[in-house]
Design an enzyme around this catalytic site. Structure first.
Site, PDB file in Angstrom:
ATOM      1  N   ARG A  52     -21.915   8.642  33.338  1.00  8.67           N
ATOM      2  CA  ARG A  52     -21.289   7.514  32.646  1.00  8.67           C
ATOM      3  C   ARG A  52     -22.295   6.558  32.020  1.00  8.67           C
ATOM      4  O   ARG A  52     -22.058   5.985  30.978  1.00  8.67           O
ATOM      5  CB  ARG A  52     -20.403   6.752  33.624  1.00  8.67           C
ATOM      6  CG  ARG A  52     -18.951   7.145  33.453  1.00  8.67           C
ATOM      7  CD  ARG A  52     -18.051   6.124  33.979  1.00  8.67           C
ATOM      8  NE  ARG A  52     -18.454   5.804  35.346  1.00  8.67           N
ATOM      9  CZ  ARG A  52     -17.614   5.596  36.334  1.00  8.67           C
ATOM     10  NH1 ARG A  52     -16.338   5.671  36.111  1.00  8.67           N
ATOM     11  NH2 ARG A  52     -18.023   5.309  37.529  1.00  8.67           N
ATOM     12  N   LYS A 151     -19.399  20.791  47.571  1.00 10.00           N
ATOM     13  CA  LYS A 151     -18.658  20.157  48.648  1.00 10.00           C
ATOM     14  C   LYS A 151     -18.855  18.645  48.597  1.00 10.00           C
ATOM     15  O   LYS A 151     -19.849  18.221  48.010  1.00 10.00           O
ATOM     16  CB  LYS A 151     -19.084  20.719  49.995  1.00 10.00           C
ATOM     17  CG  LYS A 151     -20.549  20.508  50.321  1.00 10.00           C
ATOM     18  CD  LYS A 151     -20.800  20.916  51.724  1.00 10.00           C
ATOM     19  CE  LYS A 151     -20.683  19.749  52.656  1.00 10.00           C
ATOM     20  NZ  LYS A 151     -21.935  19.006  52.802  1.00 10.00           N
ATOM     21  N   HIS A 181     -24.568  25.782  49.961  1.00 10.59           N
ATOM     22  CA  HIS A 181     -25.952  26.170  49.660  1.00 10.59           C
ATOM     23  C   HIS A 181     -26.598  26.938  50.816  1.00 10.59           C
ATOM     24  O   HIS A 181     -27.581  27.631  50.611  1.00 10.59           O
ATOM     25  CB  HIS A 181     -26.797  24.957  49.235  1.00 10.59           C
ATOM     26  CG  HIS A 181     -27.206  24.041  50.337  1.00 10.59           C
ATOM     27  ND1 HIS A 181     -26.375  23.098  50.866  1.00 10.59           N
ATOM     28  CD2 HIS A 181     -28.373  23.931  51.022  1.00 10.59           C
ATOM     29  CE1 HIS A 181     -27.015  22.452  51.821  1.00 10.59           C
ATOM     30  NE2 HIS A 181     -28.225  22.925  51.949  1.00 10.59           N
ATOM     31  N   LYS A 185     -29.613  30.521  51.081  1.00 13.82           N
ATOM     32  CA  LYS A 185     -30.924  30.496  51.743  1.00 13.82           C
ATOM     33  C   LYS A 185     -31.371  31.927  52.042  1.00 13.82           C
ATOM     34  O   LYS A 185     -30.577  32.749  52.506  1.00 13.82           O
ATOM     35  CB  LYS A 185     -30.844  29.687  53.052  1.00 13.82           C
ATOM     36  CG  LYS A 185     -30.699  28.173  52.808  1.00 13.82           C
ATOM     37  CD  LYS A 185     -30.711  27.414  54.122  1.00 13.82           C
ATOM     38  CE  LYS A 185     -30.310  25.968  53.935  1.00 13.82           C
ATOM     39  NZ  LYS A 185     -31.399  25.060  53.623  1.00 13.82           N
ATOM     40  N   GLU A 219     -30.943  18.044  62.225  1.00 10.16           N
ATOM     41  CA  GLU A 219     -31.780  17.378  61.222  1.00 10.16           C
ATOM     42  C   GLU A 219     -32.428  16.150  61.841  1.00 10.16           C
ATOM     43  O   GLU A 219     -31.848  15.539  62.757  1.00 10.16           O
ATOM     44  CB  GLU A 219     -30.912  16.896  60.059  1.00 10.16           C
ATOM     45  CG  GLU A 219     -30.118  17.978  59.379  1.00 10.16           C
ATOM     46  CD  GLU A 219     -29.286  17.393  58.251  1.00 10.16           C
ATOM     47  OE1 GLU A 219     -29.815  17.285  57.149  1.00 10.16           O
ATOM     48  OE2 GLU A 219     -28.119  17.039  58.482  1.00 10.16           O
ATOM     49  N   ASP A 238     -18.726  17.274  57.113  1.00 10.21           N
ATOM     50  CA  ASP A 238     -19.931  17.433  56.290  1.00 10.21           C
ATOM     51  C   ASP A 238     -20.660  18.745  56.590  1.00 10.21           C
ATOM     52  O   ASP A 238     -21.218  19.357  55.683  1.00 10.21           O
ATOM     53  CB  ASP A 238     -20.868  16.241  56.550  1.00 10.21           C
ATOM     54  CG  ASP A 238     -22.094  16.258  55.648  1.00 10.21           C
ATOM     55  OD1 ASP A 238     -21.919  16.370  54.428  1.00 10.21           O
ATOM     56  OD2 ASP A 238     -23.233  16.165  56.168  1.00 10.21           O
ATOM     57  N   HIS A 243     -21.068  24.729  56.415  1.00  9.66           N
ATOM     58  CA  HIS A 243     -22.278  25.478  56.747  1.00  9.66           C
ATOM     59  C   HIS A 243     -22.185  26.209  58.099  1.00  9.66           C
ATOM     60  O   HIS A 243     -22.517  27.383  58.194  1.00  9.66           O
ATOM     61  CB  HIS A 243     -23.501  24.552  56.790  1.00  9.66           C
ATOM     62  CG  HIS A 243     -23.692  23.732  55.543  1.00  9.66           C
ATOM     63  ND1 HIS A 243     -23.409  24.213  54.291  1.00  9.66           N
ATOM     64  CD2 HIS A 243     -24.140  22.468  55.354  1.00  9.66           C
ATOM     65  CE1 HIS A 243     -23.682  23.268  53.382  1.00  9.66           C
ATOM     66  NE2 HIS A 243     -24.110  22.207  54.006  1.00  9.66           N
ATOM     67  N   LYS A 348     -36.162  19.006  63.272  1.00  9.42           N
ATOM     68  CA  LYS A 348     -35.329  19.693  62.268  1.00  9.42           C
ATOM     69  C   LYS A 348     -35.368  21.178  62.563  1.00  9.42           C
ATOM     70  O   LYS A 348     -36.456  21.767  62.627  1.00  9.42           O
ATOM     71  CB  LYS A 348     -35.903  19.429  60.868  1.00  9.42           C
ATOM     72  CG  LYS A 348     -35.165  20.174  59.758  1.00  9.42           C
ATOM     73  CD  LYS A 348     -35.716  19.799  58.380  1.00  9.42           C
ATOM     74  CE  LYS A 348     -35.137  20.668  57.263  1.00  9.42           C
ATOM     75  NZ  LYS A 348     -33.741  20.426  56.954  1.00  9.42           N
TER      76      LYS A 348
END
Ligand code: BG6
Length: 490
Positions: A52, A151, A181, A185, A219, A238, A243, A348
């Site tokens: 925008r 997503k 995604h 991987k 994470e 999420d 995933h 992680k």
């Protein structure tokens, strides 16, 4: 890419809706830069970023360059490459909810019989339906067009259905690419190679030999600058809905008849449909939700979730979920699949552990030692290790575990840059290969399983269990396994 579905096109326009957002700047443009640099894009590819805000072409290129420089490894970034990439990249300020703006968009595009047109919707999901309609009205939804949806695909089964229906009125399913995604991987695809290109594991890949499976995606990051979205989503929507359930499907699915989009997705769907429902009071025994408090990560103090930007200061959104899933089918009856994901965890790591059963009779030792274990590490390292029992050196017959360890990054092509998931997935979209994308029925089946869990949490209200940032999650998550005589393998 898994299957060669159609010839690689010679010319292509990629429209990135949400062109100034985090996803476009942090993931999509760097991925396209790499594809350009390595000459993997169709020769005549144009990229048009749409958003925008009014800004000049130069200002957009400067913004994009800044982000690409930050995301791309120094050795892979050169001014010459950037300048040649920038000749493919344009910017158009438009309001994607206004159909009038799509006529301007249409005028900017080249048309040709073979020209593929990819609409990448890196926007909030409430724009998916209006954008699809506006594309149709503007004549930009013809047979050579594809639409990519990022997503979150809805907030619940009902909202996901509404999105799918609105998109389905404009694009037939073969042209809809719902991205996860994780499926792009390298190591996730290696999981399929491991299962379906080796005779070794398949006979053992079942309840007779497998004690349980653990899937963790942990994470160290917090919610960064995505608080406004995350506080309404939480870890269940999420991460778990997409995933983690996709990883579970790849571990558990039957061998597909062919390695093509429909066969692979048919098998994943069967797993989602076989998940034993969790709802009502079950949520107390089979799920744990948590929320991080203040703590330390990498020696740095980090604030509690409540103090993150754009997060409600009395929020009860979960930043951690652990749960025990069960698959009611012949292969997996009685084998728990423990899933866990959290933000601000100690380290992680995304990994899958297949814990095999102990030998049926302990000929050596007392049988109390660890049994075989296949450890598939997806990130940050890409490794597959198999724990075997070996003899402790020296006198007598004592056992100790040792690992056969395969470093995939080094084994495959030492020193070669690993592709990012988005690079592979973007090429698949251009080629029209949807094997690594979620089909409508898959997404809906995943929501059908997730909705009752969220409803159970609301019915039997419980605040999320606190855990300090930099830990392994709330202690109740340890108990989930300990009560069954198991533990999370860190
Ligand atoms: C995204 C989630 O889909 O995946 C993020 O929205 C999460 O919250 C991210 O951080 C994790 O992806 P990766 O590739 O860094 O493991």
């Amino acid at each position: 890419m898994m299957s060669e579905t159609s010839a690689f096109p010679l010319s292509c326009d990629i429209l990135v809706f949400g062109g100034t957002g985090d996803l476009a700047l942090h993931k999509l443009l760097p991925a396209l830069y790499h594809l350009h640099r390595e000459e993997r894009l169709p020769a005549d590819t144009r990229i048009l970023a749409l958003a925008r805000s009014q800004r000049s072409q130069e200002a957009y290129l400067a913004l994009a360059e800044r982000h690409c420089r930050a995301q791309v490894a120094r050795a892979d970034f050169s001014v010459a490459d950037w300048q040649s990439f920038a000749t493919r990249l344009d910017y158009l300020a438009m309001d994607a909810s206004q159909s009038a703006d799509f006529s301007r968009l249409r005028q900017r595009l080249k048309f040709g019989h073979e020209r593929v047109l990819v609409h990448y919707l890196a926007t909030a999901p409430d724009l998916f339906a209006p954008i699809a309609q506006n594309l149709k009205v503007a004549g930009l939804a013809g047979p050579n067009t594809r639409i990519v949806l990022e997503k979150p695909l809805g907030h619940s089964l009902e909202s996901a259905r509404a999105i799918n229906q609105a998109i389905g009125q404009v694009f037939d399913e073969s042209r809809v690419f719902r991205i996860d995604h994780y499926l792009g991987k390298e190591t996730v695809q290696n999981l399929l190679a491991l299962r379906f290109a080796n005779t070794l594991f398949e006979p053992l890949w079942r309840s007779a030999y497998v004690d349980h499976v653990q899937i963790s995606v942990n994470e160290t990051l917090g919610v960064e600058n995505r608080g406004a979205y995350y506080d309404h989503a939480g870890a269940m929507r999420d991460m778990v809905q997409n995933h983690l359930l996709q990883l579970l499907c790849l571990v558990a699915m039957e061998v597909p008849v062919h390695f093509d989009a429909e066969s692979v997705r048919d098998e994943k769907l069967k797993i989602l449909q076989a998940l034993r429902p969790i709802g009502g009071l079950d949520v107390q025994d089979r799920t744990v939700r948590g929320q991080y408090g203040a703590g330390r990560i990498g020696g740095q103090e980090v604030p509690a979730y409540w103090f993150e930007k754009n997060v409600d200061n009395d929020s009860d959104t979960e930043t951690f979920v652990a749960l025990r899933a069960e698959i009611d089918n012949w292969r997996w009856a009685g084998v728990p699949f423990y899933l866990r994901t959290g933000k601000r965890m100690a380290k992680k790591c995304s990994e899958i552990v297949i814990q095999f059963k102990p030998v049926p009779h302990a000929l050596i030792g007392d049988g109390s030692g660890p049994a075989n274990r296949l450890w598939i590490r997806l990130q940050p390292e890409e490794r597959i290790s198999l724990q075997l029992m070996t003899k402790t050196p020296g006198k007598g017959m004592r056992l100790e575990p040792a690992e056969l360890d395969l470093n995939l990054a080094q084994a495959a092509s030492p020193g070669k840059r690993r592709w990012d998931a988005y690079e592979r997935l973007l090429l698949d979209v251009i080629q029209g290969d949807s094997t690594l994308f979620m089909r409508r029925d898959e997404v809906e089946a995943a929501w059908r399983w997730i909705d009752p869990i969220i409803a159970g949490w609301q019915e039997h209200y419980q605040r999320p269990r606190p855990y300090p940032a930099g830990s392994n999650g709330p202690e109740q998550a340890q108990m989930l396994l300990e009560l069954q005589g198991r533990r999370w393998l860190e």
